[in-house]
Enzyme design. Structure first.
Site, PDB file in Angstrom:
ATOM      1  N   ASN A   1       0.861  -1.183   0.000  1.00  0.00           N
ATOM      2  CA  ASN A   1       0.000   0.000   0.000  1.00  0.00           C
ATOM      3  C   ASN A   1       0.896   1.231   0.000  1.00  0.00           C
ATOM      4  OD1 ASN A   1      -2.067  -1.809   0.424  1.00  0.00           O
ATOM      5  ND2 ASN A   1      -2.877  -0.769   2.220  1.00  0.00           N
ATOM      6  N   ARG A   2       0.334   2.354  -0.389  1.00  0.00           N
ATOM      7  CA  ARG A   2       1.049   3.623  -0.280  1.00  0.00           C
ATOM      8  C   ARG A   2       1.129   4.023   1.182  1.00  0.00           C
ATOM      9  NH1 ARG A   2       1.039   6.343  -5.199  1.00  0.00           N
ATOM     10  NH2 ARG A   2      -0.771   5.770  -6.449  1.00  0.00           N
TER      11      ARG A   2
END
Ligand code: C5P
Length: 226
Positions: A30-31
């Site tokens: 994920n970011r």
């Protein structure tokens, strides 16, 4: 109040993304910059808590005065968190990958191996939910984050109930807010004792961390042994 109101308390913070290996050189993630989680760990330590930060891979420097455990995958993050128990406070700010590849290829996959590549995924453990359900090891205060793009408070309330945590810090990450990777954050705090969520003014992630740590100190009351 006192300068170190969390003296004698133990805190656990998760931060950053997790990396879920696809093959020896590739991963799913994920970011997450880790800015908010690292700042919270530093803020709790400054208020006197013996703080463990369990972080996935980020470019952030280890906050001073914090015991830092570097991990890659969600399963490693969960194990490191369980090792850190018992704690009084847990703040889950990591952007854990919800899924991981069911199989990790032993060698680097080559472009020519297949015209199309399917990836089978299986769910990762939910660390926030696991800490919230840790029985007699459950921290006195478990705080989760909710990054939402719409109906921020409503979704965060549902999340608080579903995960079993005490507080949720909800932030609006819709396009244009610049929250991802940025220095500022606009958050709402949903606690267990308030019917209306608090909306904090837009402030730096550092200020969010300091404000949250102060609120945690107020909630836990007088320093142990003070
Ligand atoms: O469900 P969602 O990922 O939106 O929930 C966010 C909250 O749950 C954050 O506090 C995050 O750190 C935590 N979380 C976790 N383990 C997961 C997924 C989310 O601890 N596998």
């Amino acid at each position: 109040g006192q300068a170190r109101p969390l003296a004698g308390r133990r805190a656990l913070v998760t931060s950053g993304p997790t990396h879920e290996p696809i093959d020896p050189v590739r991963y799913l993630a994920n970011r997450s910059s880790g800015k908010q989680g690292h700042a919270i760990a530093g803020a709790l330590a400054r208020l006197g808590a013996a703080t463990t930060l369990v972080t996935g891979p980020t470019v952030q420097v280890d906050p001073p005065g914090v015991r830092v455990q570097h991990v890659e995958s969600a399963r490693d993050m969960l194990a490191a968190c369980q090792d850190a128990l018992p704690v009084d406070i847990a703040v889950c700010a990591a952007a854990v990958a919800d899924w991981r590849p069911s199989d990790c290829a032993p060698q680097k996959m080559k472009r020519g191996d297949a015209a199309e590549l399917g990836l089978r995924l299986q769910p990762n453990p939910d660390i926030l939910a696991a800490l919230s359900a840790a029985g007699n090891q459950r921290p006195a205060l478990v705080v989760g984050f909710a990054a939402e793009t719409e109906r921020v408070v409503e979704h965060a309330r549902e999340k608080r109930a579903r995960k079993g945590c005490d507080w949720i810090v909800a932030n609006d990450v819709s396009v244009g807010t610049g929250t991802f990777g940025g220095d500022d954050n606009t958050v709402h705090l949903i606690t267990d004792d308030a019917t209306t969520p608090e909306t904090w003014p837009r402030m730096t992630k550092q200020a969010v961390a300091d404000t949250l740590a102060e609120r945690i100190a107020e909630r836990l009351g007088t320093a142990k042994g003070a």
